[in-house]
Design an enzyme around this catalytic site. Structure first.
Site, PDB file in Angstrom:
ATOM      1  N   ILE A  60       1.073  -4.856   1.309  1.00 49.83           N
ATOM      2  CA  ILE A  60      -0.350  -4.788   0.983  1.00 49.83           C
ATOM      3  C   ILE A  60      -0.939  -3.481   1.495  1.00 49.83           C
ATOM      4  O   ILE A  60      -0.467  -2.931   2.494  1.00 49.83           O
ATOM      5  CB  ILE A  60      -1.087  -6.029   1.562  1.00 49.83           C
ATOM      6  N   CYS A  61      -1.937  -2.986   0.772  1.00 56.83           N
ATOM      7  CA  CYS A  61      -2.671  -1.793   1.196  1.00 56.83           C
ATOM      8  C   CYS A  61      -4.152  -2.082   0.966  1.00 56.83           C
ATOM      9  O   CYS A  61      -4.577  -3.228   1.063  1.00 56.83           O
ATOM     10  CB  CYS A  61      -2.179  -0.551   0.458  1.00 56.83           C
ATOM     11  N   ALA A  62      -4.925  -1.066   0.609  1.00 53.48           N
ATOM     12  CA  ALA A  62      -6.356  -1.283   0.387  1.00 53.48           C
ATOM     13  C   ALA A  62      -6.619  -1.960  -0.952  1.00 53.48           C
ATOM     14  O   ALA A  62      -7.326  -2.971  -1.021  1.00 53.48           O
ATOM     15  CB  ALA A  62      -7.118   0.043   0.461  1.00 53.48           C
ATOM     16  N   GLY A  64      -3.907  -1.849  -3.737  1.00 51.80           N
ATOM     17  CA  GLY A  64      -2.680  -2.136  -4.466  1.00 51.80           C
ATOM     18  C   GLY A  64      -1.890  -0.928  -4.934  1.00 51.80           C
ATOM     19  O   GLY A  64      -0.807  -1.088  -5.480  1.00 51.80           O
ATOM     20  N   THR A  88      -5.916  -5.517   0.184  1.00 56.54           N
ATOM     21  CA  THR A  88      -6.750  -6.165   1.194  1.00 56.54           C
ATOM     22  C   THR A  88      -8.164  -6.384   0.680  1.00 56.54           C
ATOM     23  O   THR A  88      -8.799  -7.389   1.017  1.00 56.54           O
ATOM     24  CB  THR A  88      -6.761  -5.325   2.486  1.00 56.54           C
TER      25      THR A  88
END
Length: 106
Positions: A60-62, A64, A88
């Site tokens: 996961i990141c900010a 995708g 996220t």
């Protein structure tokens, strides 16, 4: 398949999924999935040994984008990895719990 939607990720998370957050530390402390291991994208390739294990790794990141890159790196290293669509931001928007604050890195 390289990605999983928020609903699928939430179900996997509820079952104890391994989660890797590939954002930078200053982003991670603003709010992350509880239990997510911080490994910034720039460190993913050199950290494969820390991630190895059985089962799927959820990345996961900010939003995708970075997580897709990281998931591809992990897949190329022989792991099973999925990028979380919406990242996220999507997790938070769906009302799921987050951990935040200056002690979030501890």
């Amino acid at each position: 398949m390289l990605e999983i939607d928020q609903q699928g990720f939430a179900a996997a998370y509820a079952e104890g999924a391994r989660v890797i957050d590939v954002r930078e530390p200053h982003e991670y402390v603003t709010g992350h999935v509880p239990g997510a291991q911080l490994i910034p994208l720039r460190s993913v390739a050199s950290s494969v040994g820390q991630i190895e294990g059985s089962g799927t790794v959820y990345v996961i990141c900010a939003t995708g984008n970075r997580s897709k890159t990281a998931a591809r790196t992990l897949i190329d290293a022989g792991l099973v990895a999925l990028s979380v669509q919406g990242g996220t931001a999507g997790w938070i928007a769906a009302g799921h719990p987050v951990v935040q604050g200056p002690n979030a890195l501890a």
